[in-house]
Design a protein around this motif. Structure first.
Motif, PDB file in Angstrom:
ATOM      1  N   ALA A 122       0.856  -1.181   0.000  1.00 50.72           N
ATOM      2  CA  ALA A 122       0.000   0.000   0.000  1.00 50.72           C
ATOM      3  C   ALA A 122       0.895   1.235   0.000  1.00 50.72           C
ATOM      4  CB  ALA A 122      -0.896  -0.003   1.241  1.00 50.72           C
ATOM      5  N   PRO A 123       0.315   2.409  -0.253  1.00 48.98           N
ATOM      6  CA  PRO A 123       1.146   3.629  -0.206  1.00 48.98           C
ATOM      7  C   PRO A 123       1.800   3.801   1.163  1.00 48.98           C
ATOM      8  CG  PRO A 123      -0.986   4.083  -1.199  1.00 48.98           C
ATOM      9  CD  PRO A 123      -1.065   2.704  -0.635  1.00 48.98           C
ATOM     10  N   ARG A 124       2.953   4.439   1.161  1.00 47.07           N
ATOM     11  CA  ARG A 124       3.686   4.699   2.397  1.00 47.07           C
ATOM     12  C   ARG A 124       3.965   6.190   2.475  1.00 47.07           C
ATOM     13  NH1 ARG A 124       9.699   2.270   3.710  1.00 47.07           N
ATOM     14  NH2 ARG A 124       9.896   3.068   5.839  1.00 47.07           N
ATOM     15  N   TRP A 125       3.778   6.748   3.654  1.00 45.43           N
ATOM     16  CA  TRP A 125       3.940   8.183   3.827  1.00 45.43           C
ATOM     17  C   TRP A 125       5.058   8.470   4.815  1.00 45.43           C
ATOM     18  CZ3 TRP A 125      -0.787   5.796   3.504  1.00 45.43           C
ATOM     19  CH2 TRP A 125      -1.641   6.223   2.488  1.00 45.43           C
ATOM     20  N   VAL A 126       5.701   9.616   4.628  1.00 44.60           N
ATOM     21  CA  VAL A 126       6.653  10.135   5.600  1.00 44.60           C
ATOM     22  C   VAL A 126       6.546  11.657   5.562  1.00 44.60           C
ATOM     23  CG1 VAL A 126       8.598  10.217   3.979  1.00 44.60           C
ATOM     24  CG2 VAL A 126       9.036  10.030   6.425  1.00 44.60           C
ATOM     25  N   LEU A 127       6.677  12.277   6.716  1.00 46.89           N
ATOM     26  CA  LEU A 127       6.657  13.731   6.760  1.00 46.89           C
ATOM     27  C   LEU A 127       8.015  14.276   6.338  1.00 46.89           C
ATOM     28  CD1 LEU A 127       4.691  14.446  10.062  1.00 46.89           C
ATOM     29  CD2 LEU A 127       3.832  14.333   7.713  1.00 46.89           C
ATOM     30  N   ALA A 128       7.994  15.361   5.595  1.00 45.25           N
ATOM     31  CA  ALA A 128       9.228  15.988   5.127  1.00 45.25           C
ATOM     32  C   ALA A 128       9.831  16.838   6.244  1.00 45.25           C
ATOM     33  CB  ALA A 128       8.942  16.854   3.901  1.00 45.25           C
ATOM     34  N   PRO A 129      11.112  17.146   6.171  1.00 43.19           N
ATOM     35  CA  PRO A 129      11.700  18.085   7.132  1.00 43.19           C
ATOM     36  C   PRO A 129      11.005  19.438   7.043  1.00 43.19           C
ATOM     37  CG  PRO A 129      13.417  16.940   5.892  1.00 43.19           C
ATOM     38  CD  PRO A 129      12.123  16.618   5.225  1.00 43.19           C
ATOM     39  N   PRO A 130      10.846  20.138   8.155  1.00 40.40           N
ATOM     40  CA  PRO A 130      10.146  21.424   8.120  1.00 40.40           C
ATOM     41  C   PRO A 130      11.017  22.593   7.696  1.00 40.40           C
ATOM     42  CG  PRO A 130      10.746  20.893  10.375  1.00 40.40           C
ATOM     43  CD  PRO A 130      11.172  19.720   9.532  1.00 40.40           C
ATOM     44  N   TYR A 131      12.291  22.346   7.398  1.00 39.09           N
ATOM     45  CA  TYR A 131      13.235  23.430   7.123  1.00 39.09           C
ATOM     46  C   TYR A 131      13.255  23.779   5.636  1.00 39.09           C
ATOM     47  CZ  TYR A 131      14.829  21.043  11.341  1.00 39.09           C
ATOM     48  OH  TYR A 131      14.879  20.404  12.545  1.00 39.09           O
ATOM     49  N   ARG A 132      13.418  25.079   5.358  1.00 33.91           N
ATOM     50  CA  ARG A 132      13.665  25.538   3.997  1.00 33.91           C
ATOM     51  C   ARG A 132      14.978  26.316   3.985  1.00 33.91           C
ATOM     52  NH1 ARG A 132       7.871  26.726   4.032  1.00 33.91           N
ATOM     53  NH2 ARG A 132       6.776  25.513   2.449  1.00 33.91           N
ATOM     54  N   LEU A 133      15.813  26.029   3.035  1.00 33.99           N
ATOM     55  CA  LEU A 133      17.057  26.763   2.831  1.00 33.99           C
ATOM     56  C   LEU A 133      17.035  27.365   1.440  1.00 33.99           C
ATOM     57  CD1 LEU A 133      19.821  24.392   4.303  1.00 33.99           C
ATOM     58  CD2 LEU A 133      18.543  26.207   5.450  1.00 33.99           C
ATOM     59  N   GLY A 163      14.858  29.063   0.070  1.00 39.24           N
ATOM     60  CA  GLY A 163      13.554  28.891  -0.553  1.00 39.24           C
ATOM     61  C   GLY A 163      13.218  27.466  -0.942  1.00 39.24           C
ATOM     62  N   ARG A 164      14.061  26.511  -0.590  1.00 37.59           N
ATOM     63  CA  ARG A 164      13.842  25.116  -0.996  1.00 37.59           C
ATOM     64  C   ARG A 164      13.775  24.237   0.249  1.00 37.59           C
ATOM     65  NH1 ARG A 164      18.514  22.983  -4.634  1.00 37.59           N
ATOM     66  NH2 ARG A 164      19.575  23.057  -2.626  1.00 37.59           N
ATOM     67  N   ARG A 165      12.742  23.402   0.302  1.00 40.16           N
ATOM     68  CA  ARG A 165      12.606  22.502   1.437  1.00 40.16           C
ATOM     69  C   ARG A 165      13.708  21.450   1.406  1.00 40.16           C
ATOM     70  NH1 ARG A 165       9.048  22.048   4.856  1.00 40.16           N
ATOM     71  NH2 ARG A 165       7.397  23.087   3.667  1.00 40.16           N
ATOM     72  N   LEU A 166      14.259  21.161   2.585  1.00 42.36           N
ATOM     73  CA  LEU A 166      15.234  20.077   2.651  1.00 42.36           C
ATOM     74  C   LEU A 166      14.568  18.776   2.241  1.00 42.36           C
ATOM     75  CD1 LEU A 166      17.166  20.798   5.983  1.00 42.36           C
ATOM     76  CD2 LEU A 166      17.760  21.459   3.661  1.00 42.36           C
ATOM     77  N   PRO A 167      15.246  17.949   1.459  1.00 39.25           N
ATOM     78  CA  PRO A 167      14.590  16.781   0.870  1.00 39.25           C
ATOM     79  C   PRO A 167      14.556  15.572   1.793  1.00 39.25           C
ATOM     80  CG  PRO A 167      16.844  16.893   0.100  1.00 39.25           C
ATOM     81  CD  PRO A 167      16.627  18.124   0.949  1.00 39.25           C
ATOM     82  N   VAL A 168      13.604  14.696   1.530  1.00 41.39           N
ATOM     83  CA  VAL A 168      13.658  13.343   2.082  1.00 41.39           C
ATOM     84  C   VAL A 168      14.528  12.544   1.114  1.00 41.39           C
ATOM     85  CG1 VAL A 168      12.348  11.284   2.714  1.00 41.39           C
ATOM     86  CG2 VAL A 168      11.379  13.554   3.120  1.00 41.39           C
ATOM     87  N   ARG A 169      15.803  12.395   1.463  1.00 35.81           N
ATOM     88  CA  ARG A 169      16.735  11.709   0.570  1.00 35.81           C
ATOM     89  C   ARG A 169      16.574  10.202   0.615  1.00 35.81           C
ATOM     90  NH1 ARG A 169      19.750  14.278   3.962  1.00 35.81           N
ATOM     91  NH2 ARG A 169      21.176  12.547   4.340  1.00 35.81           N
ATOM     92  N   ALA A 170      16.138   9.704   1.765  1.00 34.46           N
ATOM     93  CA  ALA A 170      15.962   8.258   1.933  1.00 34.46           C
ATOM     94  C   ALA A 170      14.839   8.009   2.911  1.00 34.46           C
ATOM     95  CB  ALA A 170      17.265   7.615   2.436  1.00 34.46           C
TER      96      ALA A 170
END
Length: 383
Positions: free
Chosen positions: A356-367, A369-376
């Motif tokens: 089934a789909p899997r979710w994760v919350l992204a980091p709340p930081y922006r550097l 103007g760009r949100r820090l990524p979920v790299r893994a």
């Protein structure tokens, strides 16, 4: 490392502030893993050491999201890899010590004295790695009378007075909806690690850091804590209302709740005139200033509630926004996470799961103007 969420996310990793910093995460459950996750969000290479069979305790908490993953584990272990090592064997200990020699940061929350008995304490590891930043998370501090006592979020919420300030007046003490002490302790720990890493750029020397759950629990009592000291007793509990600002809180419209935050006297006048049609209220000496409104809240608030119940929520929100008064709906958690606002923010990352789909919350930081990524994604055990 577990599979990157996208090549684009992986491509920006080298440009993140902590790129090249190696973190050895020997912690488990929440506060320590949260600290390590923050560092991973900023680009550190975080390796989480887990028991080969059971892994982190939280792999058995929450809802199952994979063969070895759960919603609870996933919430605090993104942007990490996992390695399965048995610390009860000489081979396992030797492997972890070798990893520590190559690490910039070690995070641990063993019971007091546990890391030292394993040869994984600060003194032992720093002898071979003088630049090591070593962060310990304890319940009550390693040097006090309760040093050996296990610390748990709920215990500290009770002992630090947090449950006594939460909830409605006249009701039993109430814990926070999330493990606030653990989460704040993890965030404070990450701040301490970042400060120590910055200092190391000047001195070349590592530091031993320690965060105690109880200390952090007291710290987040904040203005309520200082009010208790000034008054010499517990401040009143106001539930969803504000202890110092009126009107400020959750109010009922004809068709549901909304949040209204009237922050100053000018806003209060606009609220009375343009929103509820009671222009005489701001001229009443009992309500003319916030201090007077706070003293006379028991007289004022019933009148405001009665007026608000005459209107539907959408109409009230439109009027409040037109008058420049901060206001919003009270949403359910699922509503909030699936809202257009959350989607526009990019805070929820959805990926295909095993069944089934899997979710994760992204980091709340922006550097920049760009949100820090979920790299893994949070890793399966040992990968």
């Amino acid at each position: 490392m577990s599979e990157p969420v996208s090549e684009a996310a992986a491509a920006v990793a080298a440009d993140l502030p902590l790129a090249g910093v190696r973190v050895l995460d020997l912690s488990r459950i929440l506060a320590g893993p949260w600290c390590a996750q923050v560092l991973g969000d900023f680009g550190a290479d975080v390796v989480k050491v887990e028991h080969p069979e059971r892994g982190d305790d939280t792999r058995d908490w929450g809802l199952r999201t994979g063969a070895t993953n759960t919603s609870y584990f996933d919430a605090v272990n993104r942007n990490k890899s996992s390695v399965a090592i048995d610390l009860s064997t000489p081979e396992g200990l030797a492997r972890v010590k070798a990893m520590a020699r190559e690490s910039d940061v070690v995070i641990e929350n063993f019971k007091t004295g546990g890391a030292d008995r394993l040869g994984l304490g600060y003194d032992a590891l720093s002898r071979e790695n003088p630049g090591l930043i070593y962060c310990s998370i304890t319940g009550y501090g390693s040097g006090g009378p309760e040093a050996t006592r296990p610390g748990y979020d709920l215990l500290v919420q009770g002992e630090a007075g947090l449950m006594a300030l939460n909830g409605e007046a006249g009701q039993p003490p109430l814990k926070f909806g999330v493990a606030a002490v653990d989460l704040f302790t993890g965030q404070y720990a990450a701040q301490a690690v970042l400060a120590a890493l910055y200092q190391r750029t000047r001195t070349g020397k590592g530091r031993r850091l320690e965060l105690a759950l109880f200390d952090c629990g007291l710290a987040i009592t904040s203005y309520y804590g200082l009010e208790a000291l000034v008054q010499g007793e517990d401040p009143p509990r106001y539930g969803n209302a504000h202890p110092s600002i009126v009107p400020y809180g959750v109010f009922e419209a004809a068709d549901g709740p909304l949040v209204i935050t009237v922050g100053n006297n000018a806003q209060f006048r606009r609220f009375c005139v343009g929103v509820i049609g009671r222009p005489e209220l701001p001229d009443d000496p009992r309500f003319a200033t916030n201090l007077e409104r706070s003293r006379n809240r028991d007289v004022l608030l019933p009148q405001l509630r009665a007026e608000l119940l005459k209107h539907h929520r959408a109409d009230l929100l439109a009027r409040l926004r037109a008058e420049g008064i901060p206001a919003g709906e009270v949403l359910g958690l699922h509503q909030a996470l699936t809202s257009e606002r959350a989607a526009a923010a990019g805070m929820v990352v959805e990926t295909p799961g095993e069944s089934a789909p899997r979710w994760v919350l992204a980091p709340p930081y922006r550097l920049d103007g760009r949100r820090l990524p979920v790299r893994a994604l949070p890793p399966p055990l040992g990968s």
